[in-house]
Write a protein that holds these residues in place. Structure first.
Motif, PDB file in Angstrom:
ATOM      1  N   UNK A  84      12.981  16.558  41.632  1.00 55.35           N
ATOM      2  CA  UNK A  84      13.434  16.734  40.259  1.00 55.35           C
ATOM      3  C   UNK A  84      12.235  16.635  39.332  1.00 55.35           C
ATOM      4  N   UNK A  85      12.063  17.633  38.467  1.00 58.37           N
ATOM      5  CA  UNK A  85      10.967  17.631  37.495  1.00 58.37           C
ATOM      6  C   UNK A  85      11.553  17.508  36.097  1.00 58.37           C
ATOM      7  N   UNK A  86      10.973  16.616  35.313  1.00 57.93           N
ATOM      8  CA  UNK A  86      11.467  16.388  33.946  1.00 57.93           C
ATOM      9  C   UNK A  86      10.320  16.544  32.960  1.00 57.93           C
ATOM     10  N   UNK A  87      10.645  16.980  31.761  1.00 61.89           N
ATOM     11  CA  UNK A  87       9.681  17.122  30.669  1.00 61.89           C
ATOM     12  C   UNK A  87      10.268  16.470  29.432  1.00 61.89           C
ATOM     13  N   UNK A  88       9.451  15.744  28.710  1.00 64.28           N
ATOM     14  CA  UNK A  88       9.864  15.157  27.432  1.00 64.28           C
ATOM     15  C   UNK A  88       8.880  15.602  26.358  1.00 64.28           C
ATOM     16  N   UNK A  89       9.428  15.961  25.192  1.00 60.04           N
ATOM     17  CA  UNK A  89       8.551  16.463  24.134  1.00 60.04           C
ATOM     18  C   UNK A  89       9.133  16.179  22.764  1.00 60.04           C
ATOM     19  N   UNK A  90       8.338  15.528  21.911  1.00 62.79           N
ATOM     20  CA  UNK A  90       8.636  15.454  20.491  1.00 62.79           C
ATOM     21  C   UNK A  90       8.175  16.780  19.898  1.00 62.79           C
ATOM     22  N   UNK A  91       9.133  17.614  19.528  1.00 61.14           N
ATOM     23  CA  UNK A  91       8.793  18.987  19.132  1.00 61.14           C
ATOM     24  C   UNK A  91       8.333  19.083  17.690  1.00 61.14           C
ATOM     25  N   UNK A  92       8.457  17.989  16.908  1.00 62.11           N
ATOM     26  CA  UNK A  92       7.993  17.920  15.522  1.00 62.11           C
ATOM     27  C   UNK A  92       8.957  18.661  14.593  1.00 62.11           C
ATOM     28  N   UNK A  93       9.495  17.931  13.637  1.00 63.30           N
ATOM     29  CA  UNK A  93      10.424  18.521  12.671  1.00 63.30           C
ATOM     30  C   UNK A  93       9.787  19.652  11.872  1.00 63.30           C
ATOM     31  N   UNK A  94       8.459  19.649  11.749  1.00 65.69           N
ATOM     32  CA  UNK A  94       7.771  20.683  10.980  1.00 65.69           C
ATOM     33  C   UNK A  94       7.166  21.762  11.875  1.00 65.69           C
ATOM     34  N   UNK A  95       7.626  21.848  13.103  1.00 62.16           N
ATOM     35  CA  UNK A  95       7.125  22.849  14.052  1.00 62.16           C
ATOM     36  C   UNK A  95       7.356  24.254  13.492  1.00 62.16           C
ATOM     37  N   UNK A 298       0.326  15.753  31.674  1.00 66.02           N
ATOM     38  CA  UNK A 298       0.517  16.197  30.291  1.00 66.02           C
ATOM     39  C   UNK A 298       0.438  17.712  30.271  1.00 66.02           C
ATOM     40  N   UNK A 299       1.373  18.346  29.576  1.00 68.23           N
ATOM     41  CA  UNK A 299       1.407  19.801  29.476  1.00 68.23           C
ATOM     42  C   UNK A 299       0.526  20.289  28.322  1.00 68.23           C
ATOM     43  N   UNK A 300       0.189  21.577  28.318  1.00 67.07           N
ATOM     44  CA  UNK A 300      -0.617  22.124  27.215  1.00 67.07           C
ATOM     45  C   UNK A 300       0.082  21.962  25.862  1.00 67.07           C
ATOM     46  N   UNK A 301      -0.724  21.995  24.824  1.00 66.20           N
ATOM     47  CA  UNK A 301      -0.223  21.771  23.464  1.00 66.20           C
ATOM     48  C   UNK A 301       0.727  22.877  23.022  1.00 66.20           C
ATOM     49  N   UNK A 302       1.685  22.498  22.205  1.00 68.12           N
ATOM     50  CA  UNK A 302       2.556  23.414  21.475  1.00 68.12           C
ATOM     51  C   UNK A 302       2.217  23.235  19.988  1.00 68.12           C
ATOM     52  N   UNK A 303       2.938  23.875  19.074  1.00 66.50           N
ATOM     53  CA  UNK A 303       2.656  23.635  17.650  1.00 66.50           C
ATOM     54  C   UNK A 303       3.013  22.231  17.156  1.00 66.50           C
ATOM     55  N   UNK A 304       3.516  21.354  18.030  1.00 62.84           N
ATOM     56  CA  UNK A 304       3.865  19.996  17.645  1.00 62.84           C
ATOM     57  C   UNK A 304       2.611  19.135  17.529  1.00 62.84           C
ATOM     58  N   UNK A 305       2.785  17.955  16.892  1.00 60.53           N
ATOM     59  CA  UNK A 305       1.689  16.993  16.826  1.00 60.53           C
ATOM     60  C   UNK A 305       1.674  16.061  18.036  1.00 60.53           C
ATOM     61  N   UNK A 306       2.611  16.258  18.972  1.00 59.95           N
ATOM     62  CA  UNK A 306       2.632  15.544  20.248  1.00 59.95           C
ATOM     63  C   UNK A 306       2.410  16.537  21.375  1.00 59.95           C
ATOM     64  N   UNK A 307       1.861  16.057  22.483  1.00 58.38           N
ATOM     65  CA  UNK A 307       1.785  16.860  23.696  1.00 58.38           C
ATOM     66  C   UNK A 307       3.024  16.594  24.552  1.00 58.38           C
ATOM     67  N   UNK A 308       3.535  17.616  25.240  1.00 64.41           N
ATOM     68  CA  UNK A 308       4.659  17.370  26.157  1.00 64.41           C
ATOM     69  C   UNK A 308       4.165  16.590  27.372  1.00 64.41           C
ATOM     70  N   UNK A 309       5.013  15.697  27.896  1.00 63.94           N
ATOM     71  CA  UNK A 309       4.699  14.957  29.098  1.00 63.94           C
ATOM     72  C   UNK A 309       5.696  15.310  30.184  1.00 63.94           C
ATOM     73  N   UNK A 310       5.259  15.296  31.441  1.00 62.67           N
ATOM     74  CA  UNK A 310       6.094  15.741  32.558  1.00 62.67           C
ATOM     75  C   UNK A 310       5.927  14.799  33.739  1.00 62.67           C
ATOM     76  N   UNK A 311       6.920  14.811  34.624  1.00 64.67           N
ATOM     77  CA  UNK A 311       6.855  14.028  35.850  1.00 64.67           C
ATOM     78  C   UNK A 311       7.763  14.634  36.888  1.00 64.67           C
ATOM     79  N   UNK A 312       7.362  14.490  38.147  1.00 66.19           N
ATOM     80  CA  UNK A 312       8.181  14.930  39.277  1.00 66.19           C
ATOM     81  C   UNK A 312       8.614  13.708  40.057  1.00 66.19           C
ATOM     82  N   UNK A 313       9.895  13.695  40.470  1.00 65.05           N
ATOM     83  CA  UNK A 313      10.469  12.560  41.178  1.00 65.05           C
ATOM     84  C   UNK A 313      11.052  13.003  42.511  1.00 65.05           C
ATOM     85  N   UNK A 314      11.032  12.093  43.467  1.00 65.96           N
ATOM     86  CA  UNK A 314      11.685  12.305  44.757  1.00 65.96           C
ATOM     87  C   UNK A 314      12.808  11.291  44.898  1.00 65.96           C
ATOM     88  N   UNK A 315      13.811  11.639  45.672  1.00 63.76           N
ATOM     89  CA  UNK A 315      14.933  10.723  45.881  1.00 63.76           C
ATOM     90  C   UNK A 315      14.565   9.682  46.926  1.00 63.76           C
TER      91      UNK A 315
END
Length: 315
Positions: A84-95, A298-315
């Protein structure tokens, strides 16, 4: 003098939890704790310049302390694979480009996308752009989760943003409208059973003339989120989101006692996520229990002021 500075630096690294949090000082130190290591080469150069054997010996304390705290991140703990791969990102209200941000996040191939700081208008854009890749989604206020797997039992979680500290008075006086939810809890149906996922955006921290490094709102939210996780009956739990603080910050001790940081367990490097223009702290977190983190990045930058973060998990 150099030896005393070296010993003081070492003690600060070792005993950072004992620094007073009056005016948010302790939280400020812990937010940027890894950067204290920059003082080591400065003191080393000074010790060599003055040919001080005492200072060189004293430097062993901060070097050892820093490596004990952060050496594992430099060594790296990632491993191939994951269920399972998950990504979390503060996309920025002013994106300025939510559609492009949505396409970039979908291209990551993640099974779960947790988004924070969405405006109502941008939320509709994310719904439209992510619909094809993510047939399931839930949104509560400014946070949402998009999923390739079925979702159920979605509800808002009150993380008390704005109900503590200086902002509380204006809220009670009626000068501020009620804020939309900034956290949610939802059940993800996996082939190994249910996974409880929390998506959260805790209150901001601010430098204020009278209050110093003000963290009251963030701290209240952290307490509320910790209580929700503590009461969670599900064996498998994830918390994804912008915590406005690092896992070194003492306010998250209750949360990190129950959940592991994916990046600390399986990341390479520091994984700083904010600010995107010059990342200095990892305030965007992926925490979990009941699943094994295999890698985190960490994923490449988007127009947000945060970078997206990602992780892969195993059961």
């Amino acid at each position: 003098m150099l030896a005393a500075l070296a010993l003081g630096l070492g003690l600060l690294l070792l005993l950072h939890a004992e620094v007073t949090d009056r005016g948010g000082l302790g939280s400020l130190v812990e937010t940027f704790l890894p950067w204290l290591g920059l003082f080591v080469p400065v003191l080393l150069a000074a010790a060599l310049w003055h040919r001080s054997a005492t200072a060189l010996i004293a430097l062993l304390l901060p070097v050892t302390a820093w490596l004990s705290l952060f050496g594992g991140l430099l060594a790296g703990g990632s491993a191939p694979g994951g269920d399972l791969t998950v990504v979390s990102h503060n996309v920025n209200a002013e994106n300025p480009d939510p559609a492009g941000t949505a396409r970039d996040l979908a291209a990551s191939g993640a099974d779960l996308l947790a988004l924070q700081e969405m405006t109502p208008q941008a939320t509709e854009t994310y719904r439209k752009e992510l619909a094809a890749a993510y047939p399931h989604h839930t949104v509560r206020g400014t946070v949402g989760l998009w999923s390739r797997l079925p979702l159920s039992d979605s509800r808002a979680v009150d993380v008390l943003r704005g109900d503590a500290g200086p902002l509380a008075e204006t809220r009670r006086a009626g000068d501020r409208p009620a804020e939309p939810p900034r956290a949610l809890r939802v059940t993800v149906a996996t082939d190994r059973g249910p996974l409880a996922v929390y998506v959260a955006h805790l209150g901001s921290v601010r430098l204020m003339p009278r209050n110093g490094f003000w963290t009251d709102s963030r701290d209240a939210g952290a307490v509320a989120l910790t209580a929700a996780v503590a009461a969670e009956p599900n064996e498998r739990v994830m918390v994804l989101g912008d915590m406005n603080g690092t896992t070194d910050d003492r306010v998250f001790d209750g949360l990190t006692a129950r959940l592991d940081s994916a990046h600390e367990k399986a990341g390479d490097g520091f994984g700083f996520s904010w600010p995107a223009s010059f990342p200095m702290a990892r305030i965007d977190q992926i925490l979990a229990r009941g699943v094994e983190p295999r890698s985190a990045w960490v994923l490449p930058a988007t127009p947000s002021d945060h970078l997206p973060v990602a992780a892969a998990f195993a059961w």
